[in-house]
Motif scaffolding. Sequence first.
Motif, PDB file in Angstrom:
ATOM      1  N   GLY A 220       0.765  -1.149  -0.025  1.00 57.62           N
ATOM      2  CA  GLY A 220      -0.021  -0.089   0.063  1.00 57.62           C
ATOM      3  C   GLY A 220       0.796   1.432   0.020  1.00 57.62           C
ATOM      4  N   ALA A 221       0.331   2.558  -0.178  1.00 55.96           N
ATOM      5  CA  ALA A 221       0.949   3.683  -0.379  1.00 55.96           C
ATOM      6  C   ALA A 221       0.422   4.758   0.780  1.00 55.96           C
ATOM      7  N   ALA A 222       1.083   5.554   1.217  1.00 54.19           N
ATOM      8  CA  ALA A 222       0.791   6.754   2.015  1.00 54.19           C
ATOM      9  C   ALA A 222       0.934   7.973   1.150  1.00 54.19           C
ATOM     10  N   VAL A 223      -0.022   8.781   1.377  1.00 58.28           N
ATOM     11  CA  VAL A 223      -0.046  10.111   0.747  1.00 58.28           C
ATOM     12  C   VAL A 223      -0.055  11.232   1.737  1.00 58.28           C
ATOM     13  N   GLN A 272      -3.342  24.496 -11.793  1.00 60.72           N
ATOM     14  CA  GLN A 272      -2.250  24.168 -12.349  1.00 60.72           C
ATOM     15  C   GLN A 272      -1.346  23.162 -11.580  1.00 60.72           C
ATOM     16  N   ALA A 273      -1.201  22.090 -11.930  1.00 61.82           N
ATOM     17  CA  ALA A 273      -0.289  20.836 -10.938  1.00 61.82           C
ATOM     18  C   ALA A 273       0.040  19.994 -11.981  1.00 61.82           C
ATOM     19  N   ASP A 274       1.287  19.407 -11.277  1.00 61.51           N
ATOM     20  CA  ASP A 274       1.883  18.059 -11.852  1.00 61.51           C
ATOM     21  C   ASP A 274       1.687  17.086 -10.924  1.00 61.51           C
ATOM     22  N   ILE A 275       0.793  16.182 -11.178  1.00 60.23           N
ATOM     23  CA  ILE A 275       0.483  15.048 -10.532  1.00 60.23           C
ATOM     24  C   ILE A 275       1.329  13.674 -11.134  1.00 60.23           C
ATOM     25  N   LEU A 276       2.384  13.267 -10.210  1.00 57.27           N
ATOM     26  CA  LEU A 276       3.055  12.233 -10.485  1.00 57.27           C
ATOM     27  C   LEU A 276       3.598  12.108 -11.885  1.00 57.27           C
ATOM     28  N   GLY A 277       3.999  13.323 -12.422  1.00 57.14           N
ATOM     29  CA  GLY A 277       4.482  13.316 -13.926  1.00 57.14           C
ATOM     30  C   GLY A 277       3.508  13.831 -14.922  1.00 57.14           C
ATOM     31  N   ALA A 297      -3.778  15.671  -3.383  1.00 59.00           N
ATOM     32  CA  ALA A 297      -3.846  14.473  -2.651  1.00 59.00           C
ATOM     33  C   ALA A 297      -5.035  13.526  -3.171  1.00 59.00           C
ATOM     34  N   VAL A 298      -6.021  14.168  -3.505  1.00 60.72           N
ATOM     35  CA  VAL A 298      -7.069  13.299  -4.092  1.00 60.72           C
ATOM     36  C   VAL A 298      -6.637  12.667  -5.543  1.00 60.72           C
ATOM     37  N   LEU A 304      -2.557   6.479  -7.920  1.00 57.48           N
ATOM     38  CA  LEU A 304      -2.011   5.308  -7.298  1.00 57.48           C
ATOM     39  C   LEU A 304      -2.916   4.115  -7.429  1.00 57.48           C
ATOM     40  N   LEU A 305      -4.168   4.402  -7.505  1.00 51.52           N
ATOM     41  CA  LEU A 305      -5.345   3.225  -7.557  1.00 51.52           C
ATOM     42  C   LEU A 305      -5.603   2.776  -9.047  1.00 51.52           C
ATOM     43  N   GLY A 306      -4.927   3.529 -10.099  1.00 54.07           N
ATOM     44  CA  GLY A 306      -5.126   3.158 -11.446  1.00 54.07           C
ATOM     45  C   GLY A 306      -6.345   3.647 -11.831  1.00 54.07           C
TER      46      GLY A 306
END
Length: 490
Positions: A220-223, A272-277, A297-298, A304-306
């Motif tokens: 699992g992952a932590a945000v 405007q954002a960069d979300i994991l690339g 975070a959302v 992360l969940l695909g």
Amino acid sequence: MNARALWTVADMAAAMGAQARGPLPQSVSGISIDSRAAGPGDAFFALTDRRDGHQFVVPALSAGAGLAVVAAERLDELPADAPLLAVPDVLSGLRALAAAARARSRGKVIGVTGSVGKTGTKEALRLALSKDGETHASVASYNNHWGVPLSLARCPASASYVVLEMGMNHAGEIEPLSRLARPHVAVITAIAPVHLEFFGSLAKIADAKAEIFLGLEPGGAAVLNRDSAQFARLRRRAKEAGVARIVAFGEDEKADARLIKYVAHADCSTVQADILGTELTYKVGAPGRHLVSNSLAVLATAVLLGADLALAALALSEFKPSSGRGMRIEVELPAGTLVLLDDSYNANPASVAASLALLGQTPVGPRGRRVAVLGDMLELGPRGRRLHRGLLAAVEASGIDLVFCCGPLMQALWRALPAGLRGGYAEDSTALEAQVLSAVHAGDAVMVKGSLGSRMAPIVKALQGLSARPDAVETDAPAVGAREAASAEG
């Protein structure tokens, strides 16, 4: 088992180790703990957490509930022909059913905690993920020792995503909730001075929130909020718990979900954002810097969940705060519109500062002022008065024109306010209500906030009621005179 069925009664009884009595249905369509809200075909759980639910079994069944789950030792008090499942302890039975719901679920589970922003982030996740698949989420703020089991037990087996809010006011409360929920992703929105009465420091609050990592599924992952002063501590706790992946969000240049820029509007924000690339531009359907931050975070969680990132980002334009949590209400008065920001459900130093900032960017009409109506922030311990007085910096930074205060703790802010900002003071919200109603007028933007125990919601209701009064007073008179101000300070 029909299409609407949530549980077969046989599966419920097996999960809880329950004894069946009376003419039971084959299945139930929902679960209720409130006899007033029990719907046709529901299972009513007679919890005894606040009130003795066994006193409401008959009303719940009369309202259409299909059965009631009761304590075995209370069977003799109930009608012999009532449809009942008897268990040694009703709350333990609910937990057992929640564990069975988690065991049968093939959906991805998200746990959300934090000092502030839990409910809004949970609702934004519900909205964003529902565009990708069936999504089940906690209702209201059902985030405690009975709220999380109830939310899990209500989860349909068909849900693709399950979003659960987890709260606490003492150490040791989140760990059992997380171990029950077994989330795939754990989100911590922020660490703020909330429940200081029980913890004493922000570091201890962070450690209590970090208990959510202890139930995380393998892999699992932590945000985590990279902009938080407690980020390094939370990251360390996540690593100690064996969390496989840690994703940071925020404005910090090292954040994985990074805010590039945002533009605040009266009723929304453009981001405007960069979300994991992946760089993207999207809209959050309500104003507020804190909502922009939590939207990162959302979207990180969606990746992360695909889930489909584009659909999740697009969905955020539909986000609206709920009643008591920043809802914007336009109150029509004879001379124009008064904008009311209802943030009356809860309060702590961080959330009050965020609400004041939001009020500061809210447009006002001709002759309009930005008016803050503030009630006590509770459970802050010995530092309570100092933290209330410390709100002065946020008041001044946000350009607030007038402040009303109520409660013994908020008197510390009242005394620190410059005379020109003082609207009125009272010991409680009932006494303050008339002062507020007589002072506001069309063109004003009014924000009402306080801890639930300070009872600020009736002031919101009274302000909304001004629209029904054709004789509503419009005046240029100051809110209070020097005599009233001196009296309140004394």
